[in-house]
Design an enzyme around this catalytic site. Structure first.
Site, PDB file in Angstrom:
ATOM      1  N   GLU A 135       0.785  -1.292  -0.120  1.00  0.00           N
ATOM      2  CA  GLU A 135      -0.120  -0.033   0.043  1.00  0.00           C
ATOM      3  C   GLU A 135       0.703   1.345  -0.162  1.00  0.00           C
ATOM      4  OE1 GLU A 135      -3.776   0.502  -0.051  1.00  0.00           O
ATOM      5  OE2 GLU A 135      -2.832   2.076  -0.673  1.00  0.00           O
ATOM      6  N   ILE A 142      -2.049   7.548   1.363  1.00  0.00           N
ATOM      7  CA  ILE A 142      -3.334   7.508   0.825  1.00  0.00           C
ATOM      8  C   ILE A 142      -3.925   6.035   0.558  1.00  0.00           C
ATOM      9  CG2 ILE A 142      -5.199   8.158  -0.946  1.00  0.00           C
ATOM     10  CD1 ILE A 142      -2.962  10.310  -1.678  1.00  0.00           C
ATOM     11  N   GLU A 196      14.602  13.671  -3.542  1.00  0.00           N
ATOM     12  CA  GLU A 196      15.466  12.791  -3.329  1.00  0.00           C
ATOM     13  C   GLU A 196      16.867  13.541  -3.463  1.00  0.00           C
ATOM     14  OE1 GLU A 196      14.902   9.731  -1.938  1.00  0.00           O
ATOM     15  OE2 GLU A 196      12.777  10.164  -2.279  1.00  0.00           O
ATOM     16  N   ASP A 207       9.515   8.164 -10.949  1.00  0.00           N
ATOM     17  CA  ASP A 207       8.807   7.892  -9.918  1.00  0.00           C
ATOM     18  C   ASP A 207       6.910   7.489 -10.094  1.00  0.00           C
ATOM     19  OD1 ASP A 207       8.659   7.266  -6.700  1.00  0.00           O
ATOM     20  OD2 ASP A 207       7.270   8.836  -7.294  1.00  0.00           O
ATOM     21  N   LYS A 211       4.382   4.103 -10.269  1.00  0.00           N
ATOM     22  CA  LYS A 211       3.138   4.132  -9.484  1.00  0.00           C
ATOM     23  C   LYS A 211       1.870   3.846 -10.331  1.00  0.00           C
ATOM     24  CE  LYS A 211       4.918   7.393  -5.958  1.00  0.00           C
ATOM     25  NZ  LYS A 211       5.135   8.636  -5.489  1.00  0.00           N
ATOM     26  N   GLY A 313       6.421  11.104   3.176  1.00  0.00           N
ATOM     27  CA  GLY A 313       6.789  11.464   4.594  1.00  0.00           C
ATOM     28  C   GLY A 313       6.701  10.265   5.604  1.00  0.00           C
TER      29      GLY A 313
HETATM   30  N1  HSE Z   1       9.504  10.929  -3.784  1.00  0.00           N
HETATM   31  C1  HSE Z   1       8.187  10.452  -3.970  1.00  0.00           C
HETATM   32  C2  HSE Z   1       7.454  11.943  -4.235  1.00  0.00           C
HETATM   33  C3  HSE Z   1       7.701  10.037  -2.691  1.00  0.00           C
HETATM   34  O1  HSE Z   1       8.110  12.868  -4.361  1.00  0.00           O
HETATM   35  O2  HSE Z   1       6.118  11.832  -4.308  1.00  0.00           O
HETATM   36  C4  HSE Z   1       7.695   8.558  -2.663  1.00  0.00           C
HETATM   37  O3  HSE Z   1       6.825   8.168  -3.418  1.00  0.00           O
END
Ligand code: HSE
Length: 447
Positions: A135, A142, A196, A207, A211, A313
């Site tokens: 999750e 969320i 990062e 990223d 997702k 976070g």
């Molecule tokens: N680096 C990601 C973001 C956080 O900035 O949304 C973790 O998925």
């Protein structure tokens, strides 16, 4: 033979005591009572492994074995669920597959790994009869994956789209607010700990593509890898683009988009992409600012839904990890691991689906040309667009320079086929009076 007695507690082992790992320890401690009241048994943090055993993380580790021995943690009979929070590919994959082989359930926040090796990991878990919770890998705290897997399971999902990366949303929001360029705001995001140290995955949209790979699998049963997803980040966006968007009544957001569309042959295709997008200023997604995430899901029965919250976070992400621990804890107690397929669809129902090509998109475009301020330049640009039946809705020319200087010329098109727009831009960017590559932002009036 009588069944084995139910375990009185579930043993947790955490590999990786970084930001999220520390958050998991904190949430397990602060929510100890509510977890017991909801489960009827405790989750017991047995062991933590991290290569840095010296740094003080400001958390209470009493009663927990803490060392650098991840392999020992996986083998430890007291550990029922292994939490992988080291990120990256090779070592994380090895730990997860080893844990599964040893009959351990796994929880991870590692979307990069799952977007690349998810099918191998889920198949290994299915064969071994253990669960994999992930999750925390999408949308931080969320509960969007649980919503797709269970809450919305009765729906044929028509679209899933939204703001899936907090770093880029923070950078775009700040560039718009302050007028500062990308590099300056990115540095601030890094100082604040949003981005990062190597921000490539965030700012180049990778990223978000990781997702979206998981989201389209769960929404549509589409078996893609993130490399299948056309991905564009936000490095090229200038404060001027954000200012112009406002003038036209839009805001720019890095959106992940997945939707079912009808193909000309009557079949179905999946329109899947990540890119900066102009969306109407009054839309709900346009009001999502700073490092927040918001993901919209449209189901045929439920209609439109929207999931909003902290996408990253320490505590929000730990909230999702611990929720997975609680769910798997229940499955262990009831002997019902594998109750729900991890990607919502049974493995045999997952398949590669035909994708819509970018050239087939039909929509409006924001084009920012950089051209010498000479009479006739605009006519040349308009000519190249007109020849391909691309109508112009509005034009703004910013500033007025000498004929030798370049100025931005901004055009909003009427709806057009993207292949035609791309073709026109090849011709326009070759004109001697056009001095830099044209910036393009797709416009989505409604998704
Ligand atoms: N680096 C990601 C973001 C956080 O900035 O949304 C973790 O998925």
């Amino acid at each position: 033979m009588s069944p084995a007695p139910a375990k009185t507690s579930i043993g947790i082992g955490v590999i990786g005591l970084g930001t999220i790992g520390t958050g998991v320890v904190k949430v397990l401690r602060r929510s100890e009572r509510v977890i017991s009241e909801r489960l009827g048994f405790p989750l017991r943090l047995v062991r933590i492994a991290d290569i840095d055993t010296e740094r003080d993380r400001g958390v209470d580790l009493s009663g927990v074995r803490f060392d650098a021995d991840a392999q020992g943690l996986i083998e430890d009979p007291e550990v029922d669920i292994v939490v992988e929070l080291i990120g990256g590919y090779d070592t994380a994959r090895r730990f997860i597959l080893r844990a599964i082989e040893r009959g351990k359930h796994v929880v991870t926040a590692n979307k990069a790994l799952l977007a690349l090796h998810g099918h191998e990991i889920f198949e290994a878990a299915r064969r071994r009869g253990v669960d994999v919770g992930f999750e925390a890998s999408v949308g931080g705290g969320i509960p969007i994956l649980r919503a797709l897997r269970e809450g919305l399971a009765a729906n044929r999902i028509l679209s899933v789209h939204g703001i899936m990366n907090g770093t880029t949303n923070y950078v775009l929001t700040e560039m718009e607010r302050t007028g500062e360029p990308f590099e300056v705001v990115l540095k601030r995001a890094q100082d604040l700990g949003y981005a990062e140290a190597d921000p490539t995955f965030d700012v180049d949209g990778i990223d978000a593509a990781h997702k979206l790979t998981l989201l389209v699998a769960m929404a549509f049963g589409a078996q893609l890898t993130f490399e299948d997803i056309p991905t564009q980040g936000i490095r090229h966006i200038k404060p001027l683009d954000l200012e112009a968007a406002q003038e036209f009544g839009y805001r720019v957001k890095l959106l992940g988009i997945g939707k079912i569309v009808e193909a000309p042959d009557g079949g179905e295709r999946i329109d899947v992409r990540i890119h900066p997008t102009m969306i109407p200023r009054e839309s709900l997604l346009a009001s999502v600012d700073g490092p927040m995430n918001a993901i919209a899901v449209h189901g045929d029965a439920v209609g439109p839904t929207l999931f909003y919250g902290a996408g990253a976070g320490e505590l929000p992400t730990a909230s999702a990890v611990v929720a997975d621990l609680m769910e798997i804890g229940r499955e262990i107690r009831r002997g019902s691991a594998g109750r729900v397929a991890p990607l919502s669809y049974l493995p045999e129902a997952l398949s590669r689906k035909p994708l819509l090509g970018l050239g087939e998109l039909f929509g409006r475009y924001y084009l920012c040309f950089t051209a010498k301020d000479r009479p006739g330049v605009l006519a040349e640009i308009a000519g190249a667009l007109g020849e391909r039946e691309i109508g112009i809705d509005s034009v703004i020319q910013k500033g007025r320079g000498r004929a030798s200087e370049s100025v931005p010329v901004i055009v909003l098109t009427h709806p057009a086929r993207e292949a035609a727009v791309a073709d026109a831009l090849v011709e326009i960017d070759r004109l001697s009076d056009v001095t830099a590559a044209t910036r393009v932002v797709r416009i989505e009036e409604e998704l």
